[in-house]
Design an enzyme around this catalytic site. Structure first.
Site, PDB file in Angstrom:
ATOM      1  N   GLU A  77       0.812  -1.159  -0.025  1.00 48.32           N
ATOM      2  CA  GLU A  77      -0.089  -0.130   0.088  1.00 48.32           C
ATOM      3  C   GLU A  77       0.887   1.089   0.202  1.00 48.32           C
ATOM      4  OE1 GLU A  77      -2.325   0.308   3.597  1.00 48.32           O
ATOM      5  OE2 GLU A  77      -3.293   2.298   2.817  1.00 48.32           O
ATOM      6  N   ASN A 108       0.943  11.623   0.390  1.00 43.42           N
ATOM      7  CA  ASN A 108       0.221  12.753   1.119  1.00 43.42           C
ATOM      8  C   ASN A 108       0.394  13.978   0.330  1.00 43.42           C
ATOM      9  OD1 ASN A 108      -0.706  11.822   3.687  1.00 43.42           O
ATOM     10  ND2 ASN A 108       1.292  11.037   4.002  1.00 43.42           N
ATOM     11  N   HIS A 138      12.940  -4.288   5.371  1.00 40.16           N
ATOM     12  CA  HIS A 138      12.502  -4.352   3.998  1.00 40.16           C
ATOM     13  C   HIS A 138      11.376  -5.425   3.825  1.00 40.16           C
ATOM     14  CE1 HIS A 138      15.523  -7.688   5.155  1.00 40.16           C
ATOM     15  NE2 HIS A 138      14.487  -8.346   4.586  1.00 40.16           N
ATOM     16  N   GLU A 174      13.733  -7.229  -0.677  1.00 33.51           N
ATOM     17  CA  GLU A 174      14.773  -8.296  -0.928  1.00 33.51           C
ATOM     18  C   GLU A 174      14.326  -9.266  -1.807  1.00 33.51           C
ATOM     19  OE1 GLU A 174      14.865 -10.646   2.487  1.00 33.51           O
ATOM     20  OE2 GLU A 174      16.883 -11.370   2.353  1.00 33.51           O
TER      21      GLU A 174
HETATM   22  C1  LIG Z   1      16.267 -14.114   5.947  1.00 32.12           C
HETATM   23  C2  LIG Z   1      16.258 -12.997   5.023  1.00 32.12           C
HETATM   24  O1  LIG Z   1      14.981 -12.670   4.687  1.00 32.12           O
HETATM   25  C3  LIG Z   1      17.045 -11.823   5.410  1.00 32.12           C
HETATM   26  O2  LIG Z   1      16.768 -10.732   5.230  1.00 32.12           O
HETATM   27  S1  LIG Z   1      18.710 -12.136   6.154  1.00 32.12           S
HETATM   28  C4  LIG Z   1      19.545 -10.777   5.462  1.00 32.12           C
HETATM   29  C5  LIG Z   1      20.564 -10.446   6.246  1.00 32.12           C
HETATM   30  N1  LIG Z   1      19.886  -9.764   7.676  1.00 32.12           N
HETATM   31  C6  LIG Z   1      20.912  -9.241   8.753  1.00 32.12           C
HETATM   32  O3  LIG Z   1      21.872  -9.208   8.479  1.00 32.12           O
HETATM   33  C7  LIG Z   1      19.898  -8.794   9.850  1.00 32.12           C
HETATM   34  C8  LIG Z   1      20.685  -7.872  10.919  1.00 32.12           C
HETATM   35  C9  LIG Z   1      21.088  -6.672  10.455  1.00 32.12           C
HETATM   36  N2  LIG Z   1      22.010  -5.778  11.269  1.00 32.12           N
HETATM   37  C10 LIG Z   1      20.132  -5.641   9.976  1.00 32.12           C
HETATM   38  O4  LIG Z   1      19.786  -5.234  11.231  1.00 32.12           O
HETATM   39  O5  LIG Z   1      19.406  -5.614   8.910  1.00 32.12           O
HETATM   40  C11 LIG Z   1      21.391  -9.459   5.737  1.00 32.12           C
HETATM   41  O6  LIG Z   1      21.257  -8.147   5.566  1.00 32.12           O
HETATM   42  N3  LIG Z   1      22.654  -9.743   5.446  1.00 32.12           N
HETATM   43  C12 LIG Z   1      23.602  -8.871   4.705  1.00 32.12           C
HETATM   44  C13 LIG Z   1      24.106  -9.767   3.621  1.00 32.12           C
HETATM   45  O7  LIG Z   1      25.082  -9.384   2.625  1.00 32.12           O
HETATM   46  O8  LIG Z   1      24.063 -11.275   3.341  1.00 32.12           O
HETATM   47 ZN    ZN Z   2      14.781 -10.541   4.539  1.00 27.70          ZN
END
Ligand SMILES: C[C@@H](O)C(=O)SC[C@H](NC(=O)CC[C@H](N)C(=O)O)C(=O)NCC(=O)O
Ligand code: ZN
Length: 132
Positions: free
Chosen positions: A31, A35, A49, A97
């Site tokens: 959605e 504004n 994300h 993502e």
């Molecule tokens: C499971 C999948 O949907 C993910 O989003 S995991 C991706 C991963 N997430 C994190 O590291 C979360 C912690 C980080 N400090 C945050 O707050 O975003 C990620 O972003 N990995 C980076 C990579 O390059 O793999």
């Molecule tokens: Zn994710």
């Protein structure tokens, strides 16, 4: 995704747009809210994300690049895991993502929110959203 509908509320000075991979009564939708007169927002650090499942992240990223999209994290296995992901940033700074998965009728698959207490958040969502 495709635009499913627009909803303009001039008396409240905003317009919604709903986009998804299928009808709202059976699919997750994004959605978007405009504004009137507000051209940018401080997104902050809490929103992470939303996720879109695709069968080939690398190929999808190439298509997005060809259409002028902004890739903030190139395709590859997630750090510490095996899932192939990539991150795309939209014109307002929101990220989604790409997650490599098999075919699915609902590619729009998850939302990542950063929380200050994981057990508190889990308990809240299990308690409040258990609608059965
Ligand atoms: C499971 C999948 O949907 C993910 O989003 S995991 C991706 C991963 N997430 C994190 O590291 C979360 C912690 C980080 N400090 C945050 O707050 O975003 C990620 O972003 N990995 C980076 C990579 O390059 O793999
Ligand atoms: Zn994710």
């Amino acid at each position: 995704m495709k635009l499913l509908r627009r909803r303009d509320i001039p008396e409240e000075r905003y317009t919604n747009a709903f986009l998804g991979y299928g009808p709202e009564d059976s699919h997750f939708v994004v959605e978007l809210t405009y504004n009137y007169g507000v051209e940018s927002y401080d997104i902050g650090s809490g929103f992470g994300h939303f996720g879109i499942a695709v069968e080939d992240v690398e190929k999808t990223v190439e298509l997005i690049k060809a259409k002028g999209g902004t890739v903030t994290r190139e395709p590859g296995p997630v750090k510490g895991g095996k899932s192939v992901i990539a991150f795309i940033e939209d014109p307002d700074g929101y990220k989604f993502e790409l997650i490599e998965r098999g075919p699915t009728p609902e590619p729009l698959c998850q939302v990542m929110l950063r929380v200050g207490d994981l057990d508190r958040a889990i308990s809240f969502y299990e308690k409040v959203t258990f609608l059965a």
